[in-house]
Design a protein around this motif. Structure first.
Motif, mmCIF file in Angstrom:
data_model
loop_
_atom_site.group_PDB
_atom_site.id
_atom_site.type_symbol
_atom_site.label_atom_id
_atom_site.label_comp_id
_atom_site.label_asym_id
_atom_site.label_seq_id
_atom_site.Cartn_x
_atom_site.Cartn_y
_atom_site.Cartn_z
ATOM 1 N N ALA A 123 -50.025 -40.071 -39.803
ATOM 2 C CA ALA A 123 -49.751 -39.551 -41.147
ATOM 3 C C ALA A 123 -49.814 -38.031 -41.200
ATOM 4 C CB ALA A 123 -50.745 -40.150 -42.139
ATOM 5 N N HIS A 124 -50.562 -37.418 -40.278
ATOM 6 C CA HIS A 124 -50.730 -35.959 -40.281
ATOM 7 C C HIS A 124 -49.555 -35.227 -39.646
ATOM 8 C CE1 HIS A 124 -51.921 -37.348 -36.319
ATOM 9 N NE2 HIS A 124 -51.728 -36.127 -35.873
ATOM 10 N N THR A 125 -48.663 -35.929 -38.973
ATOM 11 C CA THR A 125 -47.590 -35.270 -38.230
ATOM 12 C C THR A 125 -46.462 -34.843 -39.159
ATOM 13 O OG1 THR A 125 -46.422 -37.337 -37.757
ATOM 14 C CG2 THR A 125 -48.121 -36.637 -36.184
ATOM 15 N N GLU A 126 -45.805 -33.778 -38.776
ATOM 16 C CA GLU A 126 -44.710 -33.274 -39.597
ATOM 17 C C GLU A 126 -43.525 -34.229 -39.588
ATOM 18 O OE1 GLU A 126 -41.985 -29.214 -40.199
ATOM 19 O OE2 GLU A 126 -43.444 -29.348 -38.549
ATOM 20 N N TRP A 127 -43.259 -34.842 -38.436
ATOM 21 C CA TRP A 127 -42.107 -35.734 -38.373
ATOM 22 C C TRP A 127 -42.284 -36.932 -39.301
ATOM 23 C CZ3 TRP A 127 -42.793 -40.786 -36.943
ATOM 24 C CH2 TRP A 127 -43.882 -41.115 -36.123
ATOM 25 N N PHE A 128 -43.531 -37.425 -39.425
ATOM 26 C CA PHE A 128 -43.764 -38.555 -40.331
ATOM 27 C C PHE A 128 -43.594 -38.112 -41.781
ATOM 28 C CE2 PHE A 128 -46.571 -40.888 -43.174
ATOM 29 C CZ PHE A 128 -46.100 -42.183 -42.995
ATOM 30 N N ARG A 129 -44.195 -36.997 -42.146
ATOM 31 C CA ARG A 129 -44.113 -36.529 -43.535
ATOM 32 C C ARG A 129 -42.664 -36.250 -43.935
ATOM 33 N NH1 ARG A 129 -48.541 -33.275 -41.866
ATOM 34 N NH2 ARG A 129 -47.189 -31.435 -41.897
ATOM 35 N N GLY A 137 -30.323 -39.137 -44.667
ATOM 36 C CA GLY A 137 -31.131 -37.999 -44.274
ATOM 37 C C GLY A 137 -31.972 -38.284 -43.043
ATOM 38 N N TYR A 138 -32.387 -37.226 -42.381
ATOM 39 C CA TYR A 138 -33.239 -37.372 -41.204
ATOM 40 C C TYR A 138 -33.984 -36.061 -40.988
ATOM 41 C CZ TYR A 138 -29.720 -34.576 -38.756
ATOM 42 O OH TYR A 138 -28.868 -33.567 -38.382
ATOM 43 N N ALA A 139 -35.035 -36.119 -40.205
ATOM 44 C CA ALA A 139 -35.797 -34.922 -39.828
ATOM 45 C C ALA A 139 -35.615 -34.694 -38.338
ATOM 46 C CB ALA A 139 -37.270 -35.107 -40.154
ATOM 47 N N ALA A 140 -35.249 -33.467 -37.969
ATOM 48 C CA ALA A 140 -35.110 -33.073 -36.567
ATOM 49 C C ALA A 140 -36.176 -32.026 -36.266
ATOM 50 C CB ALA A 140 -33.714 -32.510 -36.303
ATOM 51 N N MET A 141 -36.995 -32.281 -35.271
ATOM 52 C CA MET A 141 -38.129 -31.427 -34.995
ATOM 53 C C MET A 141 -37.883 -30.554 -33.755
ATOM 54 S SD MET A 141 -39.723 -32.664 -37.488
ATOM 55 C CE MET A 141 -41.138 -31.580 -37.305
ATOM 56 N N ASP A 142 -38.561 -29.396 -33.724
ATOM 57 C CA ASP A 142 -38.550 -28.578 -32.518
ATOM 58 C C ASP A 142 -39.294 -29.312 -31.405
ATOM 59 O OD1 ASP A 142 -37.103 -26.254 -33.240
ATOM 60 O OD2 ASP A 142 -38.821 -25.522 -34.394
ATOM 61 N N VAL A 143 -39.046 -28.881 -30.194
ATOM 62 C CA VAL A 143 -39.657 -29.525 -29.029
ATOM 63 C C VAL A 143 -41.166 -29.266 -29.018
ATOM 64 C CG1 VAL A 143 -39.689 -29.623 -26.511
ATOM 65 C CG2 VAL A 143 -37.524 -29.292 -27.721
ATOM 66 N N GLU A 144 -41.928 -30.333 -28.825
ATOM 67 C CA GLU A 144 -43.384 -30.227 -28.760
ATOM 68 C C GLU A 144 -43.925 -31.205 -27.723
ATOM 69 O OE1 GLU A 144 -45.097 -28.027 -30.192
ATOM 70 O OE2 GLU A 144 -43.893 -27.336 -31.918
ATOM 71 N N TYR A 155 -36.997 -37.213 -33.703
ATOM 72 C CA TYR A 155 -36.134 -37.426 -34.871
ATOM 73 C C TYR A 155 -36.736 -38.561 -35.693
ATOM 74 C CZ TYR A 155 -32.636 -34.297 -33.024
ATOM 75 O OH TYR A 155 -31.997 -33.172 -32.591
ATOM 76 N N ALA A 156 -36.676 -38.410 -37.004
ATOM 77 C CA ALA A 156 -37.315 -39.397 -37.869
ATOM 78 C C ALA A 156 -36.525 -39.585 -39.150
ATOM 79 C CB ALA A 156 -38.747 -38.962 -38.203
ATOM 80 N N THR A 157 -36.636 -40.778 -39.694
ATOM 81 C CA THR A 157 -36.075 -41.064 -41.016
ATOM 82 C C THR A 157 -36.829 -42.238 -41.618
ATOM 83 O OG1 THR A 157 -33.999 -41.341 -42.252
ATOM 84 C CG2 THR A 157 -34.316 -42.745 -40.324
ATOM 85 N N ALA A 158 -36.713 -42.393 -42.922
ATOM 86 C CA ALA A 158 -37.416 -43.479 -43.607
ATOM 87 C C ALA A 158 -36.723 -44.812 -43.355
ATOM 88 C CB ALA A 158 -37.485 -43.196 -45.100
ATOM 89 N N ILE A 159 -37.529 -45.843 -43.181
ATOM 90 C CA ILE A 159 -37.043 -47.223 -43.190
ATOM 91 C C ILE A 159 -37.174 -47.699 -44.633
ATOM 92 C CG2 ILE A 159 -37.429 -49.565 -42.337
ATOM 93 C CD1 ILE A 159 -38.664 -48.285 -39.820
ATOM 94 N N ARG A 160 -36.068 -48.164 -45.209
ATOM 95 C CA ARG A 160 -36.021 -48.423 -46.651
ATOM 96 C C ARG A 160 -35.937 -49.915 -46.974
ATOM 97 N NH1 ARG A 160 -35.309 -43.614 -49.279
ATOM 98 N NH2 ARG A 160 -34.948 -41.862 -47.846
ATOM 99 N N ALA A 161 -36.408 -50.233 -48.131
ATOM 100 C CA ALA A 161 -36.414 -51.629 -48.589
ATOM 101 C C ALA A 161 -35.002 -52.205 -48.552
ATOM 102 C CB ALA A 161 -36.968 -51.711 -50.013
ATOM 103 N N ASP A 162 -34.908 -53.426 -48.002
ATOM 104 C CA ASP A 162 -33.623 -54.139 -47.894
ATOM 105 C C ASP A 162 -32.601 -53.390 -47.054
ATOM 106 O OD1 ASP A 162 -34.564 -56.207 -49.588
ATOM 107 O OD2 ASP A 162 -34.037 -54.997 -51.354
ATOM 108 N N GLY A 171 -41.694 -46.932 -44.738
ATOM 109 C CA GLY A 171 -42.343 -46.348 -43.574
ATOM 110 C C GLY A 171 -41.348 -45.452 -42.866
ATOM 111 N N VAL A 172 -41.629 -45.136 -41.623
ATOM 112 C CA VAL A 172 -40.794 -44.175 -40.890
ATOM 113 C C VAL A 172 -40.498 -44.695 -39.484
ATOM 114 C CG1 VAL A 172 -40.709 -41.849 -39.894
ATOM 115 C CG2 VAL A 172 -41.644 -42.188 -42.182
ATOM 116 N N LEU A 173 -39.260 -44.483 -39.044
ATOM 117 C CA LEU A 173 -38.885 -44.675 -37.646
ATOM 118 C C LEU A 173 -38.896 -43.313 -36.974
ATOM 119 C CD1 LEU A 173 -37.751 -46.256 -35.209
ATOM 120 C CD2 LEU A 173 -35.452 -45.830 -36.146
ATOM 121 N N GLY A 174 -39.681 -43.196 -35.906
ATOM 122 C CA GLY A 174 -39.691 -41.970 -35.111
ATOM 123 C C GLY A 174 -39.148 -42.265 -33.726
ATOM 124 N N ILE A 175 -38.183 -41.468 -33.275
ATOM 125 C CA ILE A 175 -37.620 -41.666 -31.930
ATOM 126 C C ILE A 175 -37.895 -40.399 -31.123
ATOM 127 C CG2 ILE A 175 -35.881 -43.249 -32.848
ATOM 128 C CD1 ILE A 175 -33.775 -41.088 -32.508
#
Length: 350
Positions: A195-201, A211-218, A231-238, A247-251
């Motif tokens: 929950a504390h990670t930027e990609w999750f938030r 929409g999606y979130a693209a993060m710098d290399v870490e 890379y992350a995006t929300a998993i949505r109802a239905d 919730g969130v899918l993070g790859i």
């Protein structure tokens, strides 16, 4: 020689230096001859009639000395002009060729970052597509061990087909990882709180399914401190584009392996590779990939780009730097990264 204009300028300066030294030596020796001639005439005058013949020789030496002086002066003047012209021509040629080489490095840097952009564009498509997978939606809508197992197996199947990823995670709305694609390799992932990670938030905050979130290399601690582009995006109802975020899918893109293949496949000759370093540099000036394998994420490379998105410049050590900012690709706008190529000059004499 045509490919090494530095040699023309260096040889011209060497000829200039040697010719000046030799002419100075001639002048010095000739000056000594003048002094000897003068002394000989003085002695001949003291000897009167007996020294008359010696005086003739001394005068002739004086005459020859004056001729040598004239030749040396003329030689110095003519050589100075010719060598100056040669140096100027060599420097102009060098400037033109260095300009061509610099523009070429800028083009190669653009090609390098464009290749990465296309690759990362595909990652942005992957995360949005997989977030609609029914097994990932189900594990968040009806969380239980069976659903978690099914979601993890589904993620494993995806990983078998897409070898550019280290792992794929599903985290619930509280940030707890409920499914991952490689639980055997990374057992510490399941149940971890992200929950504390930027990609999750940022993933939870996406406006809709597009929409999606693209993060710098870490470095990712849960993946053995591997370098990842997340890379992350929300998993949505239905699985609805405008559904409620569950919730969130993070790859996690296997950055080191994939980036290395790009920075080491730039179109350079074998000779150029011995004096060239190709890099990807992020917007914070971190070296995130390097052709010499020395990208620790701690090194900084400060570009002197004067705000230009693409170009080249020459450093004080005569190395050339070609660069290009990410142009983005399709819906992937890029993260302000740069392709950078630093090339040392050829040795003046190889």
């Amino acid at each position: 020689m045509a490919h090494q204009p530095e040699k023309i300028v260096e040889l011209s300066r060497r000829v200039e230096r040697i010719s000046n030294e030799k002419i100075e030596s001639i002048v010095d020796i000739n000056q000594q001859a003048k002094y000897l001639s003068l002394n000989a005439r003085i002695e001949a005058a003291r000897s009167g009639e007996a020294g008359r013949g010696f005086a003739v020789v001394a005068n002739q030496v004086q005459y020859v000395s004056e001729q040598i002086t004239g030749i040396a002066d003329a030689l110095k003047e003519e050589l100075a002009g010719s060598i100056a012209d040669l140096i100027r021509i060599g420097e102009n040629t060098l400037h033109e060729i260095r300009g061509y080489e610099g523009r070429r490095l800028g083009d190669l840097a653009l090609n390098m970052i464009e290749t990465m952009d296309r690759n990362l564009y595909e990652r942005s498509c992957d995360v949005r597509w997989w977030a609609t997978d029914s097994s990932l939606v189900n594990v968040l809508e009806q969380p239980d061990a069976q659903a978690a197992g099914h979601a993890s197996r589904r993620l494993g199947v995806i990983l078998d087909s897409y070898t550019v990823y280290l792992d794929l995670w599903v985290a619930d709305a509280q940030g707890r990882v409920v499914a991952s694609g490689r639980p055997d390799r990374y057992p510490q992932v399941r149940g971890a709180n992200v929950a504390h990670t930027e990609w999750f938030r940022r993933g939870m905050a996406t406006a809709d399914g597009g929409g999606y979130a693209a993060m710098d290399v870490e470095r990712e601690r849960l993946l053995g401190d591997a370098h990842v582009a997340t890379y992350a995006t929300a998993i949505r109802a239905d699985a609805d584009r405008h559904g409620k975020p569950l919730g969130v899918l993070g790859i996690f893109f296997d950055w080191a392996q994939q980036a290395d293949s790009i920075v080491t496949s730039v179109g350079l000759s074998d000779e150029e590779w011995t004096r060239t370093r190709c890099m990807l540099v992020d917007r914070n000036q971190r070296v995130i990939a390097a052709s010499d394998g020395a990208a620790s994420l701690k090194e900084r490379y400060v570009l002197r780009n004067d705000g230009q998105p693409r170009g080249f410049y020459e450093n004080a050590d005569r190395s050339l730097v070609g660069y290009s900012v990410t142009p983005g690709y399709e819906t992937y706008e890029g993260l302000g990264w740069y392709g950078v190529i630093v090339q040392q000059p050829r040795a003046a004499f190889e």
